[in-house]
Structure formats: structure tokens, C-alpha cells
Design an enzyme around this catalytic site. Structure first.
Site, PDB file in Angstrom:
ATOM      1  N   CYS A  65       3.730   4.999 -11.123  1.00  0.00           N
ATOM      2  CA  CYS A  65       3.856   6.447 -11.026  1.00  0.00           C
ATOM      3  C   CYS A  65       5.127   6.734 -10.229  1.00  0.00           C
ATOM      4  CB  CYS A  65       2.609   7.091 -10.410  1.00  0.00           C
ATOM      5  SG  CYS A  65       2.339   6.790  -8.654  1.00  0.00           S
ATOM      6  N   GLY A  66       5.334   7.935  -9.775  1.00  0.00           N
ATOM      7  CA  GLY A  66       6.580   8.268  -9.072  1.00  0.00           C
ATOM      8  C   GLY A  66       6.824   7.415  -7.846  1.00  0.00           C
ATOM      9  N   GLY A  90       4.285   5.169  -6.696  1.00  0.00           N
ATOM     10  CA  GLY A  90       3.373   4.028  -6.764  1.00  0.00           C
ATOM     11  C   GLY A  90       2.131   4.234  -5.918  1.00  0.00           C
ATOM     12  N   HIS A  92      -1.528 -14.500  -1.243  1.00  0.00           N
ATOM     13  CA  HIS A  92      -2.530 -14.371  -0.187  1.00  0.00           C
ATOM     14  C   HIS A  92      -3.644 -13.398  -0.502  1.00  0.00           C
ATOM     15  CE1 HIS A  92       0.062 -16.048   3.364  1.00  0.00           C
ATOM     16  NE2 HIS A  92      -0.033 -16.884   2.340  1.00  0.00           N
TER      17      HIS A  92
END
Length: 187
Positions: A102-103, A105, A135
Site C-alpha cells: 500500500c502507500g 505499507g 528470525h
């Protein structure tokens, strides 16, 4: 909830045992298209690619500026669609991972992480993508189309797809994370 178009398979082969699910909102659609093109090359070898939307209806590059022609959609719909596809156990895939965009994240990573069993990591560089897999056994990589350059995104995708989980004491921590959801690490 907005009606989501049917997923489209971008790349598929008979011998593939790994599935990569791609999802984005309207802001991330052009970057998702660029990454799907990148994954048609060696970086995507061994992966079937499933795109759950949203679709870029066009897009032009003006230097670093990208103009998109995409109908506005809501990132929770596509974050959830990608997460559910990653968790779907139908088929013969031995490994399922996802990439959501998205823009920033942030929103789409929050949406994906609302789905029980998802470990979506918003990453910003090679190291964070590496550690997300190594991890944390992240099963979805979140990217920000407005905050991440395409070359950096390609590097993160490559390292995310090629890095195995270390296991060992990290599994204990993942069990504790999933206990917070009321399920086990294998949920």
C-alpha cells in the site's frame, strides 16, 4: 467489504511447490505490477505467482513519479485476501508466502496481521527483509509504494524469497506470539 476480483495466476508451472501471493491497494498496484514482471525472471524461479488484486489499469513513469490509473480501493480488503490465500491449505504447495503493498505499507500490514496465523513484516531494506524470514518466519512481506524505491523493493523480495527460517530458539518466540492469538505456531 468491497467485492474483490478473482485472483489471477501470473506464473505457473507443473513442478512448482511454492506459491507467492501478491496483493495491493490502488496506491501499490503499479509497484505490484513491476514486481510481478520482475518475478517472471530468475527471482521468481520455483514460485507460482497468484495476484489477488488490485489491478493497475495503467501507469506512467515520469522519472521517480508514477501516475496511476487505478480505481480507489481499500487496503484491508486486499491485505485480508492475500493473507487468506497464504493460509489456504488447498493444493499441493509446500510453501506459501505473500507480498502486500500500500502507500506506506503500514495499513496493509496491519490488515494482514489481523488474520490468525499471519506473520506480516513491514520491511524497509535488505536487512529487515532478511531478518523477517530468518528470525521471525514472516509469511508475508509488506512494502510501501510511496516510501520504497523499486530497486530496493526488488532486493527485499529476492532476499525474502530466498532466506530460510533459522528455527531453533526462534520457534519458541513464534509460539509465544501465536499464543497471543489463541493458536499454535503451526496454525
Amino acid at each position: 467489504m468491497t467485492a474483490i476480483p478473482q485472483p489471477s495466476t501470473i506464473r505457473s508451472s507443473e513442478s512448482t511447490k511454492k506459491l507467492l501471493v501478491l496483493g495491493s491497494d490502488h496506491v501499490g498496484a503499479v509497484m505490484k505490477r513491476e514486481l510481478s514482471d520482475f518475478l517472471k525472471g530468475p527471482a521468481g524461479d520455483g514460485w507460482d505467482i497468484l495476484d489477488v488484486g488490485a489491478s493497475a489499469n495503467g501507469g506512467w513513469h515520469f522519472g521517480k513519479l508514477i501516475v496511476q490509473l487505478v480505481t480507489q480501493v481499500d487496503y484491508p480488503d486486499y491485505g485480508a485476501a492475500a493473507a487468506n490465500a497464504v493460509l489456504d491449505q488447498s493444493g499441493t504447495y509446500e510453501q506459501r508466502l505473500g507480498i502486500v503493498i500500500c502507500g506506506s505499507g503500514i495499513g496493509i500490514s496491519i490488515a494482514a496481521n489481523k488474520i490468525k496465523g499471519i506473520r506480516c513484516a513491514l520491511c524497509h531494506d535488505h536487512y529487515t527483509a532478511l531478518m523477517a524470514r530468518k528470525h521471525n518466519d514472516a509469511n508475508i512481506l509488506a512494502l510501501g509504494a510511496r516510501t520504497t524505491g523499486l530497486d530496493v523493493a526488488k532486493d527485499m523480495v529476492s532476499v525474502f524469497l530466498s532466506t530460510p527460517f533459522d528455527g531453533a530458539h526462534h520457534s519458541i518466540r513464534l509460539n509465544k506470539l501465536h499464543e497471543l492469538e489463541g493458536c499454535s505456531y503451526a496454525c
